[in-house]
Write a protein that holds these residues in place. Sequence first.
Motif, PDB file in Angstrom:
ATOM      1  N   ARG A 250      24.516   7.812 -22.594  1.00 38.76           N
ATOM      2  CA  ARG A 250      25.483   6.979 -21.877  1.00 38.76           C
ATOM      3  C   ARG A 250      24.790   6.427 -20.640  1.00 38.76           C
ATOM      4  O   ARG A 250      24.269   7.171 -19.816  1.00 38.76           O
ATOM      5  CB  ARG A 250      26.719   7.790 -21.494  1.00 38.76           C
ATOM      6  N   VAL A 251      24.780   5.117 -20.512  1.00 38.59           N
ATOM      7  CA  VAL A 251      24.127   4.432 -19.401  1.00 38.59           C
ATOM      8  C   VAL A 251      25.212   3.822 -18.519  1.00 38.59           C
ATOM      9  O   VAL A 251      26.073   3.087 -19.000  1.00 38.59           O
ATOM     10  CB  VAL A 251      23.185   3.321 -19.937  1.00 38.59           C
ATOM     11  N   THR A 252      25.174   4.163 -17.224  1.00 34.60           N
ATOM     12  CA  THR A 252      26.103   3.577 -16.256  1.00 34.60           C
ATOM     13  C   THR A 252      25.358   2.493 -15.496  1.00 34.60           C
ATOM     14  O   THR A 252      24.258   2.715 -14.984  1.00 34.60           O
ATOM     15  CB  THR A 252      26.633   4.639 -15.282  1.00 34.60           C
TER      16      THR A 252
ATOM     17  N   ILE B 164      20.822  -4.468 -31.961  1.00 34.79           N
ATOM     18  CA  ILE B 164      20.135  -3.962 -30.777  1.00 34.79           C
ATOM     19  C   ILE B 164      20.750  -4.596 -29.532  1.00 34.79           C
ATOM     20  O   ILE B 164      20.891  -5.811 -29.443  1.00 34.79           O
ATOM     21  CB  ILE B 164      18.624  -4.282 -30.836  1.00 34.79           C
ATOM     22  N   ARG B 165      21.123  -3.753 -28.590  1.00 33.37           N
ATOM     23  CA  ARG B 165      21.670  -4.213 -27.313  1.00 33.37           C
ATOM     24  C   ARG B 165      20.586  -4.050 -26.251  1.00 33.37           C
ATOM     25  O   ARG B 165      19.819  -3.109 -26.281  1.00 33.37           O
ATOM     26  CB  ARG B 165      22.901  -3.396 -26.954  1.00 33.37           C
ATOM     27  N   GLU B 166      20.575  -4.959 -25.290  1.00 33.57           N
ATOM     28  CA  GLU B 166      19.540  -4.969 -24.256  1.00 33.57           C
ATOM     29  C   GLU B 166      20.182  -4.914 -22.872  1.00 33.57           C
ATOM     30  O   GLU B 166      21.164  -5.602 -22.611  1.00 33.57           O
ATOM     31  CB  GLU B 166      18.713  -6.241 -24.399  1.00 33.57           C
ATOM     32  N   ILE B 167      19.595  -4.064 -22.003  1.00 38.14           N
ATOM     33  CA  ILE B 167      20.065  -3.923 -20.623  1.00 38.14           C
ATOM     34  C   ILE B 167      18.849  -3.946 -19.705  1.00 38.14           C
ATOM     35  O   ILE B 167      17.849  -3.283 -19.983  1.00 38.14           O
ATOM     36  CB  ILE B 167      20.812  -2.582 -20.427  1.00 38.14           C
ATOM     37  N   ALA B 168      18.946  -4.668 -18.598  1.00 33.60           N
ATOM     38  CA  ALA B 168      17.867  -4.672 -17.612  1.00 33.60           C
ATOM     39  C   ALA B 168      17.809  -3.306 -16.931  1.00 33.60           C
ATOM     40  O   ALA B 168      18.840  -2.778 -16.503  1.00 33.60           O
ATOM     41  CB  ALA B 168      18.095  -5.765 -16.580  1.00 33.60           C
ATOM     42  N   ILE B 169      16.637  -2.729 -16.844  1.00 37.02           N
ATOM     43  CA  ILE B 169      16.491  -1.404 -16.241  1.00 37.02           C
ATOM     44  C   ILE B 169      16.948  -1.420 -14.788  1.00 37.02           C
ATOM     45  O   ILE B 169      17.533  -0.452 -14.309  1.00 37.02           O
ATOM     46  CB  ILE B 169      15.039  -0.899 -16.376  1.00 37.02           C
ATOM     47  N   LYS B 170      16.737  -2.515 -14.091  1.00 41.06           N
ATOM     48  CA  LYS B 170      17.133  -2.603 -12.679  1.00 41.06           C
ATOM     49  C   LYS B 170      18.649  -2.495 -12.493  1.00 41.06           C
ATOM     50  O   LYS B 170      19.115  -2.194 -11.399  1.00 41.06           O
ATOM     51  CB  LYS B 170      16.604  -3.893 -12.049  1.00 41.06           C
ATOM     52  N   ASP B 171      19.419  -2.703 -13.570  1.00 39.43           N
ATOM     53  CA  ASP B 171      20.881  -2.622 -13.488  1.00 39.43           C
ATOM     54  C   ASP B 171      21.425  -1.224 -13.776  1.00 39.43           C
ATOM     55  O   ASP B 171      22.620  -0.984 -13.672  1.00 39.43           O
ATOM     56  CB  ASP B 171      21.518  -3.610 -14.468  1.00 39.43           C
ATOM     57  N   ILE B 172      20.548  -0.287 -14.155  1.00 42.10           N
ATOM     58  CA  ILE B 172      20.983   1.063 -14.533  1.00 42.10           C
ATOM     59  C   ILE B 172      20.988   1.970 -13.309  1.00 42.10           C
ATOM     60  O   ILE B 172      20.023   2.026 -12.562  1.00 42.10           O
ATOM     61  CB  ILE B 172      20.046   1.659 -15.611  1.00 42.10           C
ATOM     62  N   VAL B 173      22.110   2.692 -13.110  1.00 41.85           N
ATOM     63  CA  VAL B 173      22.199   3.642 -11.994  1.00 41.85           C
ATOM     64  C   VAL B 173      22.237   5.095 -12.472  1.00 41.85           C
ATOM     65  O   VAL B 173      21.902   5.996 -11.709  1.00 41.85           O
ATOM     66  CB  VAL B 173      23.410   3.360 -11.087  1.00 41.85           C
TER      67      VAL B 173
END
Length: 145
Positions: A88-90, A122-131
């Motif tokens: 789970r990524v917040t 495949i879903r993509e999220i910028a690492i800089k947006d992950i807390v």
Amino acid sequence: MKQLNFFTLLIFILTIFGCKSYTVPVDSFQEQMIKGNNANLKKVEINNPLIGFNDNIKYYSNSLSGINVFDKKGNMLYLENSPSIEMRVTLKNEKKRIFYFDTVYIENDSLKGSQSRFIPKIREIAIKDIVKIELQDGGKKFSYQ
């Protein structure tokens, strides 16, 4: 109405006591993924737990054998990779995204992975947006074949 309250209570109890949840700092996660040579995706096959479906599920998995995580008391543990580990990524905007851990990899400055075993998107999220990153064994009856 009593039946609804019983099911609500049951789900609450299972959520709290059913699955151990672990955290991994974003920078540590990124470092472990890079060191684990996650660019080498391998084709894997798992059982299909749905009744009546005999075909196995095939997809590409990262090559990590496991990851260092922290429990609620702050103790470091090694969590072995398996098809039932959920992540789970917040995000900074407080939205949450769920992935299967064995499908995630880092490409450039993005985390990529799959949210479903049955819909291979495949879903993509910028690492800089992950807390925050949390992992848990979802208890699903997936196993490598």
